[in-house]
Design a protein around this motif. Structure first.
Motif, PDB file in Angstrom:
ATOM      1  N   SER A  55     -43.474   4.454  35.854  1.00  0.00           N
ATOM      2  CA  SER A  55     -44.266   3.527  35.059  1.00  0.00           C
ATOM      3  C   SER A  55     -45.259   2.801  35.957  1.00  0.00           C
ATOM      4  O   SER A  55     -45.182   2.894  37.183  1.00  0.00           O
ATOM      5  N   GLU A  56     -46.154   2.044  35.345  1.00  0.00           N
ATOM      6  CA  GLU A  56     -47.124   1.268  36.112  1.00  0.00           C
ATOM      7  C   GLU A  56     -46.434   0.248  37.010  1.00  0.00           C
ATOM      8  O   GLU A  56     -46.951  -0.138  38.045  1.00  0.00           O
ATOM      9  N   SER A  57     -45.219  -0.162  36.643  1.00  0.00           N
ATOM     10  CA  SER A  57     -44.466  -1.106  37.476  1.00  0.00           C
ATOM     11  C   SER A  57     -43.474  -0.396  38.408  1.00  0.00           C
ATOM     12  O   SER A  57     -42.565  -1.020  38.934  1.00  0.00           O
ATOM     13  N   LYS A  58     -43.659   0.907  38.576  1.00  0.00           N
ATOM     14  CA  LYS A  58     -42.909   1.733  39.539  1.00  0.00           C
ATOM     15  C   LYS A  58     -41.466   2.046  39.137  1.00  0.00           C
ATOM     16  O   LYS A  58     -40.659   2.439  39.968  1.00  0.00           O
ATOM     17  N   TYR A  59     -41.116   1.854  37.865  1.00  0.00           N
ATOM     18  CA  TYR A  59     -39.792   2.253  37.391  1.00  0.00           C
ATOM     19  C   TYR A  59     -39.820   3.724  37.026  1.00  0.00           C
ATOM     20  O   TYR A  59     -40.839   4.241  36.541  1.00  0.00           O
ATOM     21  N   ALA A  60     -38.710   4.400  37.254  1.00  0.00           N
ATOM     22  CA  ALA A  60     -38.609   5.817  36.929  1.00  0.00           C
ATOM     23  C   ALA A  60     -38.630   6.018  35.422  1.00  0.00           C
ATOM     24  O   ALA A  60     -38.090   5.211  34.667  1.00  0.00           O
ATOM     25  N   ILE A  61     -39.265   7.111  35.018  1.00  0.00           N
ATOM     26  CA  ILE A  61     -39.314   7.508  33.614  1.00  0.00           C
ATOM     27  C   ILE A  61     -38.545   8.813  33.480  1.00  0.00           C
ATOM     28  O   ILE A  61     -38.730   9.736  34.271  1.00  0.00           O
ATOM     29  N   TYR A  62     -37.688   8.879  32.456  1.00  0.00           N
ATOM     30  CA  TYR A  62     -36.850  10.055  32.234  1.00  0.00           C
ATOM     31  C   TYR A  62     -37.129  10.681  30.872  1.00  0.00           C
ATOM     32  O   TYR A  62     -37.515   9.985  29.936  1.00  0.00           O
ATOM     33  N   LYS A  63     -36.900  11.989  30.792  1.00  0.00           N
ATOM     34  CA  LYS A  63     -37.089  12.725  29.545  1.00  0.00           C
ATOM     35  C   LYS A  63     -36.183  12.185  28.452  1.00  0.00           C
ATOM     36  O   LYS A  63     -36.599  12.040  27.305  1.00  0.00           O
ATOM     37  N   ASP A  64     -34.948  11.884  28.799  1.00  0.00           N
ATOM     38  CA  ASP A  64     -34.009  11.269  27.862  1.00  0.00           C
ATOM     39  C   ASP A  64     -32.992  10.473  28.671  1.00  0.00           C
ATOM     40  O   ASP A  64     -32.970  10.527  29.896  1.00  0.00           O
ATOM     41  N   TRP A  65     -32.182   9.709  27.991  1.00  0.00           N
ATOM     42  CA  TRP A  65     -31.257   8.801  28.677  1.00  0.00           C
ATOM     43  C   TRP A  65     -30.246   9.534  29.545  1.00  0.00           C
ATOM     44  O   TRP A  65     -29.837   9.021  30.577  1.00  0.00           O
ATOM     45  N   SER A  66     -29.841  10.746  29.149  1.00  0.00           N
ATOM     46  CA  SER A  66     -28.848  11.467  29.957  1.00  0.00           C
ATOM     47  C   SER A  66     -29.427  11.869  31.317  1.00  0.00           C
ATOM     48  O   SER A  66     -28.689  11.973  32.300  1.00  0.00           O
ATOM     49  N   GLU A  67     -30.741  12.069  31.387  1.00  0.00           N
ATOM     50  CA  GLU A  67     -31.374  12.365  32.678  1.00  0.00           C
ATOM     51  C   GLU A  67     -31.313  11.148  33.595  1.00  0.00           C
ATOM     52  O   GLU A  67     -31.218  11.288  34.811  1.00  0.00           O
ATOM     53  N   SER A  68     -31.348   9.968  33.016  1.00  0.00           N
ATOM     54  CA  SER A  68     -31.187   8.746  33.794  1.00  0.00           C
ATOM     55  C   SER A  68     -29.790   8.688  34.412  1.00  0.00           C
ATOM     56  O   SER A  68     -29.623   8.314  35.577  1.00  0.00           O
ATOM     57  N   VAL A  69     -28.783   9.082  33.640  1.00  0.00           N
ATOM     58  CA  VAL A  69     -27.404   9.103  34.144  1.00  0.00           C
ATOM     59  C   VAL A  69     -27.276  10.134  35.266  1.00  0.00           C
ATOM     60  O   VAL A  69     -26.672   9.856  36.309  1.00  0.00           O
ATOM     61  N   LYS A  70     -27.869  11.299  35.080  1.00  0.00           N
ATOM     62  CA  LYS A  70     -27.825  12.336  36.125  1.00  0.00           C
ATOM     63  C   LYS A  70     -28.527  11.860  37.396  1.00  0.00           C
ATOM     64  O   LYS A  70     -28.079  12.141  38.507  1.00  0.00           O
ATOM     65  N   ASP A  71     -29.631  11.147  37.233  1.00  0.00           N
ATOM     66  CA  ASP A  71     -30.337  10.628  38.403  1.00  0.00           C
ATOM     67  C   ASP A  71     -29.497   9.583  39.121  1.00  0.00           C
ATOM     68  O   ASP A  71     -29.480   9.520  40.349  1.00  0.00           O
ATOM     69  N   TYR A  72     -28.794   8.766  38.347  1.00  0.00           N
ATOM     70  CA  TYR A  72     -27.923   7.787  38.983  1.00  0.00           C
ATOM     71  C   TYR A  72     -26.829   8.488  39.787  1.00  0.00           C
ATOM     72  O   TYR A  72     -26.446   8.029  40.864  1.00  0.00           O
ATOM     73  N   LYS A  73     -26.364   9.627  39.296  1.00  0.00           N
ATOM     74  CA  LYS A  73     -25.366  10.380  40.062  1.00  0.00           C
ATOM     75  C   LYS A  73     -25.965  10.848  41.392  1.00  0.00           C
ATOM     76  O   LYS A  73     -25.288  10.792  42.425  1.00  0.00           O
ATOM     77  N   LEU A  74     -27.208  11.283  41.384  1.00  0.00           N
ATOM     78  CA  LEU A  74     -27.872  11.671  42.638  1.00  0.00           C
ATOM     79  C   LEU A  74     -27.975  10.480  43.589  1.00  0.00           C
ATOM     80  O   LEU A  74     -27.739  10.607  44.792  1.00  0.00           O
ATOM     81  N   PHE A  75     -28.318   9.322  43.047  1.00  0.00           N
ATOM     82  CA  PHE A  75     -28.362   8.096  43.846  1.00  0.00           C
ATOM     83  C   PHE A  75     -26.983   7.795  44.420  1.00  0.00           C
ATOM     84  O   PHE A  75     -26.828   7.493  45.606  1.00  0.00           O
ATOM     85  N   GLN A  76     -25.968   7.893  43.562  1.00  0.00           N
ATOM     86  CA  GLN A  76     -24.604   7.595  43.975  1.00  0.00           C
ATOM     87  C   GLN A  76     -24.167   8.528  45.107  1.00  0.00           C
ATOM     88  O   GLN A  76     -23.604   8.081  46.103  1.00  0.00           O
ATOM     89  N   GLU A  77     -24.433   9.813  44.968  1.00  0.00           N
ATOM     90  CA  GLU A  77     -24.082  10.771  46.019  1.00  0.00           C
ATOM     91  C   GLU A  77     -24.789  10.424  47.321  1.00  0.00           C
ATOM     92  O   GLU A  77     -24.213  10.550  48.401  1.00  0.00           O
ATOM     93  N   HIS A  78     -26.014   9.963  47.221  1.00  0.00           N
ATOM     94  CA  HIS A  78     -26.813   9.586  48.386  1.00  0.00           C
ATOM     95  C   HIS A  78     -26.172   8.413  49.142  1.00  0.00           C
ATOM     96  O   HIS A  78     -26.141   8.412  50.372  1.00  0.00           O
ATOM     97  N   ILE A  79     -25.655   7.428  48.427  1.00  0.00           N
ATOM     98  CA  ILE A  79     -25.065   6.280  49.129  1.00  0.00           C
ATOM     99  C   ILE A  79     -23.620   6.538  49.543  1.00  0.00           C
ATOM    100  O   ILE A  79     -23.168   5.983  50.536  1.00  0.00           O
ATOM    101  N   ILE A  80     -22.911   7.375  48.817  1.00  0.00           N
ATOM    102  CA  ILE A  80     -21.532   7.702  49.210  1.00  0.00           C
ATOM    103  C   ILE A  80     -21.533   8.426  50.551  1.00  0.00           C
ATOM    104  O   ILE A  80     -20.684   8.170  51.399  1.00  0.00           O
ATOM    105  N   ILE A  81     -22.515   9.279  50.760  1.00  0.00           N
ATOM    106  CA  ILE A  81     -22.642   9.979  52.043  1.00  0.00           C
ATOM    107  C   ILE A  81     -22.809   8.980  53.186  1.00  0.00           C
ATOM    108  O   ILE A  81     -22.370   9.219  54.298  1.00  0.00           O
ATOM    109  N   LYS A  82     -23.416   7.846  52.891  1.00  0.00           N
ATOM    110  CA  LYS A  82     -23.644   6.817  53.920  1.00  0.00           C
ATOM    111  C   LYS A  82     -22.396   5.989  54.210  1.00  0.00           C
ATOM    112  O   LYS A  82     -22.453   5.048  54.979  1.00  0.00           O
TER     113      LYS A  82
END
Length: 151
Positions: A83-110
């Motif tokens: 978005s213009e305010s730099k928030y991610a835009i998703y095709k549907d809400w379930s894609e947002s959940v999948k993206d959060y899983k990618l984020f989660q995997e990224h921090i768990i590795i740390k």
């Protein structure tokens, strides 16, 4: 209502959700979190509820963004734009959940690989407000009927 199938599925091969059941509500959100085998699912559910203003914020409704995620620059994402305010835009809400899983995997590795360490990270680094952890625990408690009846 969950539907069971023998189709192999990357996430959980036994659970699929019919297209018409992709409406955004707490039950479908919880089922999606469980279907893709998220770590710390109760915490993730509570975050989605808190960050999305109980699934009703403009960010949630306009951009299908349940977690207030920004478009990542250093990890994979399921976002289709920002978005213009730099928030991610998703095709549907379930894609947002999948993206959060990618984020989660990224921090768990740390090293944030226990529920205590994970929630401390979320409280101290992810959240922009005070009392975040306490608010998450309240949401979990208030929604325990759902979380423990649809596991």
């Amino acid at each position: 209502m969950l539907f069971y199938t023998n189709n192999l599925h990357k996430e959980n091969p036994k659970i699929t959700i019919k297209k018409e059941e992709k409406l955004l509500n707490k039950k479908n959100l919880w089922c999606e979190i469980k279907r893709i085998n998220m770590k710390y699912p109760e915490i993730v559910f509570a975050q989605a509820i808190l960050e999305s203003g109980n699934l009703s914020s403009s960010l949630c409704k306009k951009y299908n963004n349940l977690f207030g995620m920004r478009l990542p620059r250093k990890r994979k994402t399921t976002a289709i734009s920002e978005s213009e305010s730099k928030y991610a835009i998703y095709k549907d809400w379930s894609e947002s959940v999948k993206d959060y899983k990618l984020f989660q995997e990224h921090i768990i590795i740390k090293g944030y690989n226990t529920s205590d360490r994970y929630i401390e990270y979320i409280d101290n680094k992810y959240s922009e407000s005070t009392g975040y952890k306490k608010a998450l625990y309240k949401i979990i408690k208030d929604n325990s009927y759902l979380l423990y009846n649809y596991s």
